[in-house]
Design an enzyme around this catalytic site. Structure first.
Site, PDB file in Angstrom:
ATOM      1  N   VAL A   1      -3.531  -7.511  -2.089  1.00  0.00           N
ATOM      2  CA  VAL A   1      -3.050  -8.322  -0.962  1.00  0.00           C
ATOM      3  C   VAL A   1      -4.166  -9.114  -0.282  1.00  0.00           C
ATOM      4  O   VAL A   1      -3.893  -9.908   0.607  1.00  0.00           O
ATOM      5  CB  VAL A   1      -2.307  -7.471   0.110  1.00  0.00           C
ATOM      6  CG1 VAL A   1      -1.052  -6.850  -0.443  1.00  0.00           C
ATOM      7  CG2 VAL A   1      -3.221  -6.427   0.720  1.00  0.00           C
TER       8      VAL A   1
ATOM      9  N   ARG B   1       0.035   5.810  -1.749  1.00  0.00           N
ATOM     10  CA  ARG B   1      -0.453   7.064  -1.148  1.00  0.00           C
ATOM     11  C   ARG B   1      -0.461   6.911   0.376  1.00  0.00           C
ATOM     12  O   ARG B   1      -0.173   5.836   0.910  1.00  0.00           O
ATOM     13  CB  ARG B   1      -1.859   7.416  -1.654  1.00  0.00           C
ATOM     14  CG  ARG B   1      -2.896   6.367  -1.355  1.00  0.00           C
ATOM     15  CD  ARG B   1      -4.308   6.811  -1.741  1.00  0.00           C
ATOM     16  NE  ARG B   1      -5.274   5.845  -1.244  1.00  0.00           N
ATOM     17  CZ  ARG B   1      -5.807   4.872  -1.971  1.00  0.00           C
ATOM     18  NH1 ARG B   1      -5.504   4.760  -3.244  1.00  0.00           N
ATOM     19  NH2 ARG B   1      -6.652   4.024  -1.419  1.00  0.00           N
TER      20      ARG B   1
ATOM     21  N   ALA C   1     -11.931  -6.076  14.808  1.00  0.00           N
ATOM     22  CA  ALA C   1     -11.665  -7.501  15.052  1.00  0.00           C
ATOM     23  C   ALA C   1     -10.418  -7.943  14.280  1.00  0.00           C
ATOM     24  O   ALA C   1      -9.561  -8.665  14.806  1.00  0.00           O
ATOM     25  CB  ALA C   1     -12.866  -8.340  14.647  1.00  0.00           C
ATOM     26  N   ALA C   2     -10.308  -7.482  13.029  1.00  0.00           N
ATOM     27  CA  ALA C   2      -9.160  -7.893  12.207  1.00  0.00           C
ATOM     28  C   ALA C   2      -7.863  -7.307  12.756  1.00  0.00           C
ATOM     29  O   ALA C   2      -6.840  -7.998  12.848  1.00  0.00           O
ATOM     30  CB  ALA C   2      -9.374  -7.450  10.760  1.00  0.00           C
ATOM     31  N   LYS C   3      -7.876  -6.042  13.145  1.00  0.00           N
ATOM     32  CA  LYS C   3      -6.650  -5.406  13.656  1.00  0.00           C
ATOM     33  C   LYS C   3      -6.282  -5.968  15.042  1.00  0.00           C
ATOM     34  O   LYS C   3      -5.097  -6.103  15.369  1.00  0.00           O
ATOM     35  CB  LYS C   3      -6.823  -3.885  13.740  1.00  0.00           C
ATOM     36  CG  LYS C   3      -6.991  -3.176  12.376  1.00  0.00           C
ATOM     37  CD  LYS C   3      -5.714  -3.123  11.555  1.00  0.00           C
ATOM     38  CE  LYS C   3      -5.762  -2.027  10.487  1.00  0.00           C
ATOM     39  NZ  LYS C   3      -4.628  -2.077   9.544  1.00  0.00           N
TER      40      LYS C   3
ATOM     41  N   GLY D   1       0.811  -1.222   0.000  1.00  0.00           N
ATOM     42  CA  GLY D   1       0.000   0.000   0.000  1.00  0.00           C
ATOM     43  C   GLY D   1       0.836   1.260   0.000  1.00  0.00           C
ATOM     44  O   GLY D   1       0.550   2.203   0.742  1.00  0.00           O
TER      45      GLY D   1
ATOM     46  N   ASN E   1       1.196  -2.516   5.385  1.00  0.00           N
ATOM     47  CA  ASN E   1       0.513  -1.259   5.684  1.00  0.00           C
ATOM     48  C   ASN E   1      -0.882  -1.195   5.076  1.00  0.00           C
ATOM     49  O   ASN E   1      -1.770  -0.547   5.630  1.00  0.00           O
ATOM     50  CB  ASN E   1       1.387  -0.108   5.156  1.00  0.00           C
ATOM     51  CG  ASN E   1       0.590   1.156   4.922  1.00  0.00           C
ATOM     52  OD1 ASN E   1       0.256   1.863   5.864  1.00  0.00           O
ATOM     53  ND2 ASN E   1       0.245   1.439   3.656  1.00  0.00           N
TER      54      ASN E   1
ATOM     55  N   TYR F   1     -13.304  -4.270  11.168  1.00  0.00           N
ATOM     56  CA  TYR F   1     -11.955  -3.689  11.133  1.00  0.00           C
ATOM     57  C   TYR F   1     -11.254  -3.887  12.484  1.00  0.00           C
ATOM     58  O   TYR F   1     -10.099  -4.338  12.552  1.00  0.00           O
ATOM     59  CB  TYR F   1     -12.124  -2.216  10.794  1.00  0.00           C
ATOM     60  CG  TYR F   1     -10.889  -1.352  10.745  1.00  0.00           C
ATOM     61  CD1 TYR F   1      -9.915  -1.543   9.775  1.00  0.00           C
ATOM     62  CD2 TYR F   1     -10.723  -0.298  11.651  1.00  0.00           C
ATOM     63  CE1 TYR F   1      -8.802  -0.711   9.709  1.00  0.00           C
ATOM     64  CE2 TYR F   1      -9.619   0.537  11.587  1.00  0.00           C
ATOM     65  CZ  TYR F   1      -8.666   0.323  10.615  1.00  0.00           C
ATOM     66  OH  TYR F   1      -7.573   1.153  10.555  1.00  0.00           O
TER      67      TYR F   1
END
Ligand SMILES: NC(=O)c1ccc[n+]([C@@H]2O[C@H](COP(=O)([O-])OP(=O)(O)OC[C@H]3O[C@@H](n4cnc5c(N)ncnc54)[C@H](OP(=O)(O)O)[C@@H]3O)[C@@H](O)[C@H]2O)c1
Length: 246
Positions: A56, A18, A150-152, A15, A82, A148
Protein backbone atom coordinates in the site's frame (compact mmCIF):
# COMPACT_ATOMS: atom_id res chain seq x y z
CA UNK A 1 -23.29 -10.75 18.75
CA UNK A 2 -25.34 -7.53 18.30
CA UNK A 3 -26.87 -6.83 14.87
CA UNK A 4 -24.32 -4.45 13.37
CA UNK A 5 -26.13 -3.99 10.06
CA UNK A 6 -22.92 -5.28 8.49
CA UNK A 7 -24.29 -8.53 7.03
CA UNK A 8 -24.04 -8.49 3.24
CA UNK A 9 -21.68 -5.49 3.14
CA UNK A 10 -18.51 -5.60 1.04
CA UNK A 11 -15.35 -4.68 2.94
CA UNK A 12 -11.71 -3.98 2.13
CA UNK A 13 -9.20 -4.20 5.01
CA UNK A 14 -5.51 -3.39 4.49
CA UNK A 15 -2.94 -5.38 6.47
CA UNK A 16 -5.27 -8.25 7.37
CA UNK A 17 -2.75 -11.09 7.53
CA UNK A 18 -1.96 -10.65 11.24
CA UNK A 19 -2.44 -8.43 14.29
CA UNK A 20 -5.21 -5.85 14.44
CA UNK A 21 -6.07 -6.21 10.74
CA UNK A 22 -6.63 -9.97 11.07
CA UNK A 23 -8.95 -9.36 14.06
CA UNK A 24 -10.94 -6.79 12.04
CA UNK A 25 -11.25 -9.23 9.12
CA UNK A 26 -12.37 -12.06 11.43
CA UNK A 27 -14.98 -9.89 13.15
CA UNK A 28 -16.31 -8.55 9.83
CA UNK A 29 -16.69 -12.11 8.51
CA UNK A 30 -18.48 -13.15 11.71
CA UNK A 31 -20.85 -10.19 11.26
CA UNK A 32 -21.72 -11.41 7.75
CA UNK A 33 -19.58 -9.15 5.53
CA UNK A 34 -17.70 -10.27 2.44
CA UNK A 35 -14.06 -9.28 2.92
CA UNK A 36 -11.04 -8.64 0.72
CA UNK A 37 -7.78 -8.09 2.53
CA UNK A 38 -4.19 -7.38 1.58
CA UNK A 39 -0.55 -7.52 2.72
CA UNK A 40 2.91 -7.30 1.12
CA UNK A 41 3.73 -10.95 1.78
CA UNK A 42 1.56 -13.74 0.44
CA UNK A 43 -0.89 -13.91 3.36
CA UNK A 44 -2.39 -16.06 4.64
CA UNK A 45 -5.57 -14.12 5.30
CA UNK A 46 -8.09 -15.30 7.91
CA UNK A 47 -10.16 -18.18 6.51
CA UNK A 48 -13.16 -16.97 4.53
CA UNK A 49 -11.57 -13.73 3.33
CA UNK A 50 -10.30 -13.05 -0.19
CA UNK A 51 -6.70 -11.88 -0.41
CA UNK A 52 -4.63 -9.79 -2.82
CA UNK A 53 -0.91 -9.27 -2.41
CA UNK A 54 -0.06 -5.55 -2.67
CA UNK A 55 2.18 -2.92 -1.08
CA UNK A 56 0.00 0.00 0.00
CA UNK A 57 3.01 2.35 0.07
CA UNK A 58 2.75 2.75 -3.71
CA UNK A 59 0.12 4.14 -6.05
CA UNK A 60 0.33 0.89 -8.04
CA UNK A 61 -0.40 -1.10 -4.86
CA UNK A 62 -3.52 0.97 -4.15
CA UNK A 63 -4.64 0.49 -7.75
CA UNK A 64 -4.12 -3.29 -7.47
CA UNK A 65 -6.34 -3.38 -4.38
CA UNK A 66 -9.05 -1.25 -6.01
CA UNK A 67 -9.07 -3.45 -9.13
CA UNK A 68 -9.24 -6.64 -7.02
CA UNK A 69 -12.09 -5.13 -4.99
CA UNK A 70 -14.05 -4.43 -8.15
CA UNK A 71 -13.37 -7.92 -9.49
CA UNK A 72 -13.96 -9.89 -6.28
CA UNK A 73 -16.56 -7.77 -4.46
CA UNK A 74 -18.14 -5.75 -7.28
CA UNK A 75 -17.87 -2.58 -5.16
CA UNK A 76 -16.92 -1.50 -1.64
CA UNK A 77 -19.23 -0.44 1.21
CA UNK A 78 -16.68 -0.52 4.06
CA UNK A 79 -13.01 0.50 3.85
CA UNK A 80 -10.56 0.03 6.71
CA UNK A 81 -7.01 1.28 6.23
CA UNK A 82 -5.13 -0.57 8.95
CA UNK A 83 -1.64 -1.29 7.55
CA UNK A 84 0.89 1.00 9.19
CA UNK A 85 3.82 1.43 11.52
CA UNK A 86 7.42 2.71 11.56
CA UNK A 87 10.79 1.86 13.11
CA UNK A 88 12.02 3.97 16.08
CA UNK A 89 15.33 5.87 16.02
CA UNK A 90 17.51 7.23 18.85
CA UNK A 91 16.98 10.81 17.70
CA UNK A 92 14.28 12.48 15.62
CA UNK A 93 17.11 14.13 13.67
CA UNK A 94 18.49 10.73 12.64
CA UNK A 95 15.41 9.34 10.97
CA UNK A 96 16.57 8.61 7.41
CA UNK A 97 14.79 10.24 4.52
CA UNK A 98 13.60 6.91 3.09
CA UNK A 99 11.98 6.02 6.43
CA UNK A 100 10.18 9.38 6.46
CA UNK A 101 8.92 8.56 2.98
CA UNK A 102 7.83 5.06 4.06
CA UNK A 103 6.09 6.34 7.19
CA UNK A 104 4.16 8.94 5.22
CA UNK A 105 3.34 6.45 2.47
CA UNK A 106 2.03 3.58 4.57
CA UNK A 107 0.32 5.57 7.33
CA UNK A 108 -1.07 8.54 5.36
CA UNK A 109 -0.83 8.37 1.56
CA UNK A 110 -2.15 4.81 1.35
CA UNK A 111 -5.39 6.01 2.99
CA UNK A 112 -5.56 9.05 0.72
CA UNK A 113 -5.09 6.93 -2.42
CA UNK A 114 -7.48 4.15 -1.42
CA UNK A 115 -10.14 6.67 -0.45
CA UNK A 116 -9.74 8.44 -3.81
CA UNK A 117 -10.23 5.12 -5.60
CA UNK A 118 -13.00 3.61 -3.47
CA UNK A 119 -15.00 6.45 -1.86
CA UNK A 120 -16.50 7.78 -5.13
CA UNK A 121 -18.49 4.53 -5.45
CA UNK A 122 -19.77 4.99 -1.89
CA UNK A 123 -20.73 8.59 -2.67
CA UNK A 124 -22.66 7.49 -5.77
CA UNK A 125 -24.57 4.88 -3.74
CA UNK A 126 -24.99 7.46 -0.93
CA UNK A 127 -23.80 4.90 1.60
CA UNK A 128 -20.48 3.80 3.00
CA UNK A 129 -18.20 3.86 6.00
CA UNK A 130 -14.44 4.35 6.23
CA UNK A 131 -12.19 3.78 9.26
CA UNK A 132 -8.52 4.76 9.32
CA UNK A 133 -6.30 3.26 12.01
CA UNK A 134 -4.19 5.92 13.75
CA UNK A 135 -2.37 5.63 17.09
CA UNK A 136 -3.10 6.78 20.63
CA UNK A 137 0.61 7.59 21.06
CA UNK A 138 0.38 10.90 19.17
CA UNK A 139 0.51 12.74 22.49
CA UNK A 140 3.18 12.90 23.80
CA UNK A 141 4.92 12.92 20.40
CA UNK A 142 7.75 10.52 21.28
CA UNK A 143 10.95 11.73 19.45
CA UNK A 144 11.99 8.22 18.27
CA UNK A 145 8.71 8.07 16.33
CA UNK A 146 8.27 11.59 14.94
CA UNK A 147 7.92 10.31 11.35
CA UNK A 148 5.14 7.97 12.53
CA UNK A 149 3.51 10.59 14.79
CA UNK A 150 3.60 13.20 12.00
CA UNK A 151 2.02 10.78 9.52
CA UNK A 152 -0.72 9.63 11.91
CA UNK A 153 -1.46 13.22 13.02
CA UNK A 154 -1.88 14.17 9.37
CA UNK A 155 -4.07 11.09 8.87
CA UNK A 156 -6.41 12.27 11.66
CA UNK A 157 -6.63 15.82 10.23
CA UNK A 158 -7.23 14.45 6.75
CA UNK A 159 -9.91 12.05 8.04
CA UNK A 160 -11.81 14.89 9.72
CA UNK A 161 -11.76 16.96 6.52
CA UNK A 162 -12.81 14.04 4.35
CA UNK A 163 -15.64 13.30 6.78
CA UNK A 164 -16.95 16.85 6.27
CA UNK A 165 -16.77 16.50 2.48
CA UNK A 166 -18.50 13.12 2.34
CA UNK A 167 -21.12 13.65 5.07
CA UNK A 168 -23.74 15.19 2.72
CA UNK A 169 -23.49 12.00 0.62
CA UNK A 170 -24.12 9.81 3.66
CA UNK A 171 -20.56 8.43 3.76
CA UNK A 172 -18.92 8.39 7.20
CA UNK A 173 -15.18 8.64 7.99
CA UNK A 174 -13.75 7.97 11.45
CA UNK A 175 -10.45 7.00 13.08
CA UNK A 176 -9.55 4.43 15.72
CA UNK A 177 -6.37 5.02 17.72
CA UNK A 178 -4.96 1.93 19.42
CA UNK A 179 -2.74 2.02 22.46
CA UNK A 180 -0.21 -0.73 23.29
CA UNK A 181 -1.69 -3.77 21.58
CA UNK A 182 -0.28 -7.30 21.62
CA UNK A 183 0.42 -7.86 17.91
CA UNK A 184 3.57 -9.07 16.14
CA UNK A 185 4.23 -5.54 14.86
CA UNK A 186 3.48 -3.83 18.18
CA UNK A 187 5.68 -6.19 20.22
CA UNK A 188 8.59 -5.95 17.73
CA UNK A 189 8.40 -2.13 17.69
CA UNK A 190 8.46 -1.89 21.49
CA UNK A 191 11.47 -4.27 21.57
CA UNK A 192 13.30 -2.06 19.04
CA UNK A 193 12.40 1.01 21.12
CA UNK A 194 13.64 -0.64 24.34
CA UNK A 195 16.95 -1.53 22.67
CA UNK A 196 17.63 2.16 21.94
CA UNK A 197 18.32 2.90 25.61
CA UNK A 198 20.50 0.96 28.05
CA UNK A 199 17.76 1.26 30.69
CA UNK A 200 15.14 -0.36 28.42
CA UNK A 201 11.66 1.01 27.87
CA UNK A 202 10.24 2.81 30.91
CA UNK A 203 6.58 3.41 30.05
CA UNK A 204 3.99 3.91 32.81
CA UNK A 205 1.50 1.09 33.35
CA UNK A 206 -1.72 0.98 31.34
CA UNK A 207 -4.48 2.30 33.70
CA UNK A 208 -6.80 -0.62 32.90
CA UNK A 209 -3.99 -2.99 33.87
CA UNK A 210 -3.10 -4.79 30.65
CA UNK A 211 -2.02 -4.35 27.06
CA UNK A 212 -4.73 -4.38 24.43
CA UNK A 213 -5.78 -7.45 22.51
CA UNK A 214 -6.36 -7.09 18.73
CA UNK A 215 -10.05 -7.80 19.35
CA UNK A 216 -10.26 -4.77 21.68
CA UNK A 217 -9.37 -2.60 18.68
CA UNK A 218 -11.54 -4.55 16.21
CA UNK A 219 -14.56 -4.12 18.55
CA UNK A 220 -14.26 -0.34 18.21
CA UNK A 221 -13.78 -0.54 14.43
CA UNK A 222 -16.88 -2.74 14.02
CA UNK A 223 -18.90 -0.30 16.11
CA UNK A 224 -17.84 2.66 13.95
CA UNK A 225 -18.64 0.74 10.76
CA UNK A 226 -21.99 -0.36 12.05
CA UNK A 227 -25.46 1.16 11.82
CA UNK A 228 -25.16 1.82 15.56
CA UNK A 229 -22.69 4.61 14.69
CA UNK A 230 -24.93 6.14 12.01
CA UNK A 231 -24.61 9.61 13.52
CA UNK A 232 -20.83 9.47 14.02
CA UNK A 233 -18.44 10.95 11.50
CA UNK A 234 -15.20 12.96 11.71
CA UNK A 235 -14.72 11.32 15.07
CA UNK A 236 -11.86 9.45 16.69
CA UNK A 237 -11.92 6.68 19.26
CA UNK A 238 -8.81 6.12 21.40
CA UNK A 239 -8.77 2.46 22.47
CA UNK A 240 -5.83 2.40 24.84
CA UNK A 241 -6.86 1.19 28.30
CA UNK A 242 -6.86 4.81 29.47
CA UNK A 243 -3.18 5.46 28.71
CA UNK A 244 -3.58 8.68 26.70
CA UNK A 245 -6.72 10.53 27.86
CA UNK A 246 -8.00 12.97 25.21
N1 LIG B 1 0.08 -2.85 17.92
C1 LIG B 1 0.14 -1.68 18.53
O1 LIG B 1 0.59 -1.57 19.69
C2 LIG B 1 -0.36 -0.44 17.81
C3 LIG B 1 -0.43 0.76 18.55
C4 LIG B 1 -0.89 1.91 17.91
C5 LIG B 1 -1.26 1.88 16.58
N2 LIG B 1 -1.17 0.70 15.88
C6 LIG B 1 -1.56 0.72 14.46
O2 LIG B 1 -2.40 -0.37 14.19
C7 LIG B 1 -2.21 -0.81 12.83
C8 LIG B 1 -1.96 -2.31 12.79
O3 LIG B 1 -0.83 -2.58 13.59
P1 LIG B 1 -0.42 -4.06 14.04
O4 LIG B 1 0.28 -3.88 15.34
O5 LIG B 1 -1.55 -4.99 13.91
O6 LIG B 1 0.71 -4.38 12.92
P2 LIG B 1 1.38 -5.78 12.47
O7 LIG B 1 1.22 -6.82 13.50
O8 LIG B 1 2.76 -5.40 12.03
O9 LIG B 1 0.52 -6.16 11.15
C9 LIG B 1 0.58 -5.26 10.07
C10 LIG B 1 -0.23 -5.82 8.90
O10 LIG B 1 -0.13 -4.87 7.83
C11 LIG B 1 0.54 -5.47 6.70
N3 LIG B 1 1.37 -4.43 6.08
C12 LIG B 1 2.40 -3.74 6.64
N4 LIG B 1 2.92 -2.90 5.75
C13 LIG B 1 2.21 -3.04 4.61
C14 LIG B 1 2.28 -2.45 3.32
N5 LIG B 1 3.21 -1.53 3.03
N6 LIG B 1 1.40 -2.84 2.37
C15 LIG B 1 0.45 -3.78 2.66
N7 LIG B 1 0.32 -4.38 3.86
C16 LIG B 1 1.21 -4.01 4.82
C17 LIG B 1 1.34 -6.63 7.31
O11 LIG B 1 1.64 -7.66 6.37
P3 LIG B 1 3.05 -7.64 5.54
O12 LIG B 1 4.14 -7.36 6.52
O13 LIG B 1 3.12 -8.97 4.89
O14 LIG B 1 2.88 -6.53 4.54
C18 LIG B 1 0.33 -7.12 8.35
O15 LIG B 1 -0.72 -7.84 7.74
C19 LIG B 1 -1.07 0.05 12.26
O16 LIG B 1 -1.59 1.12 11.52
C20 LIG B 1 -0.37 0.57 13.51
O17 LIG B 1 0.29 1.81 13.29
C21 LIG B 1 -0.72 -0.45 16.46
Amino acid sequence: MPDYGIAGKRAVVTGGSRGIGAAIVTQLLAAGATVLTTARSAGPAPEGASFVQADVRTRAGAQTIASAAQEVLGGVDLLIHNAGGARPHPSALEIPDDEWQDALSVNLLAAVRLDALLAPGMRERRSGSIVHISTAAIRPPFPPFLHYVAAKTALEAYSQGLAAELAPAGVRVNTVSPGRTATPGGVATREQWASLSSGGLDLPGVPLGRDGDPDDIANAVLFLLSDQANWLTGSGLAVDGGEYPR
